[in-house]
Design an enzyme around this catalytic site. Sequence first.
Site, mmCIF file in Angstrom:
data_model
loop_
_atom_site.group_PDB
_atom_site.id
_atom_site.type_symbol
_atom_site.label_atom_id
_atom_site.label_comp_id
_atom_site.label_asym_id
_atom_site.label_seq_id
_atom_site.Cartn_x
_atom_site.Cartn_y
_atom_site.Cartn_z
ATOM 1 N N TYR A 118 -11.846 9.844 -4.964
ATOM 2 C CA TYR A 118 -11.103 8.595 -4.742
ATOM 3 C C TYR A 118 -10.259 8.254 -5.983
ATOM 4 O O TYR A 118 -9.063 7.956 -5.881
ATOM 5 C CB TYR A 118 -12.078 7.471 -4.414
ATOM 6 C CG TYR A 118 -11.440 6.118 -4.324
ATOM 7 C CD1 TYR A 118 -10.674 5.753 -3.220
ATOM 8 C CD2 TYR A 118 -11.586 5.185 -5.356
ATOM 9 C CE1 TYR A 118 -10.082 4.505 -3.140
ATOM 10 C CE2 TYR A 118 -10.998 3.934 -5.287
ATOM 11 C CZ TYR A 118 -10.247 3.600 -4.176
ATOM 12 O OH TYR A 118 -9.651 2.363 -4.106
ATOM 13 N N LYS B 227 -5.966 8.150 -6.636
ATOM 14 C CA LYS B 227 -5.171 7.060 -7.212
ATOM 15 C C LYS B 227 -4.376 7.539 -8.441
ATOM 16 O O LYS B 227 -3.256 7.100 -8.671
ATOM 17 C CB LYS B 227 -6.069 5.869 -7.567
ATOM 18 C CG LYS B 227 -6.734 5.226 -6.347
ATOM 19 C CD LYS B 227 -5.732 4.591 -5.374
ATOM 20 C CE LYS B 227 -6.411 3.896 -4.204
ATOM 21 N NZ LYS B 227 -5.505 3.277 -3.238
HETATM 22 N N1 LIG Z 1 -12.078 -2.776 -2.761
HETATM 23 C C1 LIG Z 1 -11.857 -2.366 -4.000
HETATM 24 O O1 LIG Z 1 -12.697 -2.527 -4.898
HETATM 25 C C2 LIG Z 1 -10.545 -1.706 -4.350
HETATM 26 C C3 LIG Z 1 -10.233 -1.525 -5.710
HETATM 27 C C4 LIG Z 1 -9.016 -0.939 -6.048
HETATM 28 C C5 LIG Z 1 -8.150 -0.558 -5.035
HETATM 29 N N2 LIG Z 1 -8.480 -0.740 -3.718
HETATM 30 C C6 LIG Z 1 -7.514 -0.324 -2.708
HETATM 31 O O2 LIG Z 1 -7.215 -1.431 -1.883
HETATM 32 C C7 LIG Z 1 -6.734 -0.953 -0.625
HETATM 33 C C8 LIG Z 1 -7.444 -1.699 0.486
HETATM 34 O O3 LIG Z 1 -8.818 -1.339 0.453
HETATM 35 P P1 LIG Z 1 -10.023 -2.317 0.810
HETATM 36 O O4 LIG Z 1 -10.919 -2.333 -0.358
HETATM 37 O O5 LIG Z 1 -9.524 -3.589 1.370
HETATM 38 O O6 LIG Z 1 -10.750 -1.420 1.923
HETATM 39 P P2 LIG Z 1 -11.164 -1.683 3.444
HETATM 40 O O7 LIG Z 1 -11.801 -3.013 3.592
HETATM 41 O O8 LIG Z 1 -11.945 -0.482 3.824
HETATM 42 O O9 LIG Z 1 -9.773 -1.689 4.207
HETATM 43 C C9 LIG Z 1 -9.025 -0.517 4.335
HETATM 44 C C10 LIG Z 1 -7.947 -0.678 5.370
HETATM 45 O O10 LIG Z 1 -7.262 0.586 5.492
HETATM 46 C C11 LIG Z 1 -7.254 0.969 6.860
HETATM 47 N N3 LIG Z 1 -7.244 2.414 7.038
HETATM 48 C C12 LIG Z 1 -8.188 3.307 6.670
HETATM 49 N N4 LIG Z 1 -7.850 4.544 7.049
HETATM 50 C C13 LIG Z 1 -6.660 4.444 7.681
HETATM 51 C C14 LIG Z 1 -5.805 5.362 8.311
HETATM 52 N N5 LIG Z 1 -6.116 6.663 8.422
HETATM 53 N N6 LIG Z 1 -4.642 4.927 8.842
HETATM 54 C C15 LIG Z 1 -4.333 3.595 8.791
HETATM 55 N N7 LIG Z 1 -5.116 2.664 8.215
HETATM 56 C C16 LIG Z 1 -6.269 3.081 7.668
HETATM 57 C C17 LIG Z 1 -8.525 0.356 7.440
HETATM 58 O O11 LIG Z 1 -8.419 0.324 8.845
HETATM 59 P P3 LIG Z 1 -9.711 0.303 9.825
HETATM 60 O O12 LIG Z 1 -10.014 -1.141 10.024
HETATM 61 O O13 LIG Z 1 -9.229 0.965 11.070
HETATM 62 O O14 LIG Z 1 -10.802 1.047 9.138
HETATM 63 C C18 LIG Z 1 -8.516 -1.001 6.760
HETATM 64 O O15 LIG Z 1 -7.628 -1.869 7.417
HETATM 65 C C19 LIG Z 1 -6.995 0.554 -0.625
HETATM 66 O O16 LIG Z 1 -5.800 1.236 -0.941
HETATM 67 C C20 LIG Z 1 -7.995 0.727 -1.746
HETATM 68 O O17 LIG Z 1 -7.965 2.004 -2.291
HETATM 69 C C21 LIG Z 1 -9.659 -1.312 -3.355
#
Ligand SMILES: NC(=O)c1ccc[n+]([C@@H]2O[C@H](COP(=O)([O-])OP(=O)(O)OC[C@H]3O[C@@H](n4cnc5c(N)ncnc54)[C@H](OP(=O)(O)O)[C@@H]3O)[C@@H](O)[C@H]2O)c1
Length: 346
Positions: free
Chosen positions: A217, A221
Amino acid sequence: MPGFGDIRQFMIGQAFGSTYIPQNADFTGKTIAITGATAGIGLECAKHLARLNVHTLILGCRNLERGKTAKNIIINQPKSKILTSIEVWEVDLANFSSVISFAKRIQQFPRLDAFISNAGIEPMIFQLAEDIEMTLTVNVVSTMLLNIMVLPKLRETSTKYASPTTLTTVGSSVHIFGLTENLLDNLHNKSKDTFDILSDQNTADLGGPDAAMSPRYALSKTILHALLGRLATKASRKDQEVIVNWVNPGWCESEISRHKNAPSLSTKISIALLRRTAEQGSRELINAILIGKESNGCYLSECSIKPESAFLRSKDGQQFADQLWRELMSRFEKLSPEPNSILAQQ
Ligand SMILES: NC(=O)c1ccc[n+]([C@@H]2O[C@H](COP(=O)([O-])OP(=O)(O)OC[C@H]3O[C@@H](n4cnc5c(N)ncnc54)[C@H](OP(=O)(O)O)[C@@H]3O)[C@@H](O)[C@H]2O)c1
């Protein structure tokens, strides 16, 4: 192999940094699209956008049912009168034709003031999608394909309304942990394409059998940040200004860890002390689309411009980015002539 400065920025940002919605933020009349708004940070960002009067909000979702549920949540926010027109469109970032169809639909839309590439995954098993390891397909290759293919609409909107438009991608502060010595050794074998090396379990350096997939992961990034730096130099045209930036929402509560084992006691303590809510993280995305021209080509964290990892700023890191960019573009060339021609347009 992060440096001392990388670790210091990472720790201080997460522990003491704050996030905020800029005063007077207002998106009246604007059209904004976001991927991955069915959960976590993306859903919270979409709720803010609607509350801040965005005229049209396009939710790019891989599952339309989840998309419709998200739309209802956004419309029915307590104590807010939401007048936004919300469209739920299908896009699966594990499938290139789905990405291209979604981008073509955006190209047909009347305007696009900002595009937020937010969708991302953190899988715990090794699997391929489009012949590439899935984390890289979703978090990097499809994200970049989509980013490039929405550029014509962002450029056109910028000219039409004489105002810069914004392409914001959600990266992460963990990009500092992405490259290990082992992996760099493997990548120095330049006879093979980087994405191929990382999609072969023998050369992918997944951290050994006990740590399966855990470094992937962060690596996705690192690669994403490197490629966005290159894209930022190619997105704008004369009178067609597109600001390209990428943002760290911070470590947030969301569904991203859904595939991980239950947290250990020390992780539970860290969660209680350090983790942000998804709403707090989502403010960073709102900030990124409002911060303006000085953020073009920049990494944002805690709502301000921050240095990338020491590796990405180094000569080796720059060469790594150049190599990845060449490899990505030749991969796209085999897929469709459009990405290359969009970047070549004067
Ligand atoms: N949470 C953290 O601590 C954190 C930290 C740094 C960066 N980020 C980044 O923030 C962003 C959002 O993540 P989150 O933490 O909010 O995660 P999350 O709650 O798992 O949400 C991820 C979203 O991406 C969608 N998704 C996953 N696979 C997909 C695909 N193949 N095609 C289209 N959509 C897809 C999911 O859809 P479904 O509902 O269908 O699963 C969901 O809407 C990501 O880029 C992540 O890397 C997160």
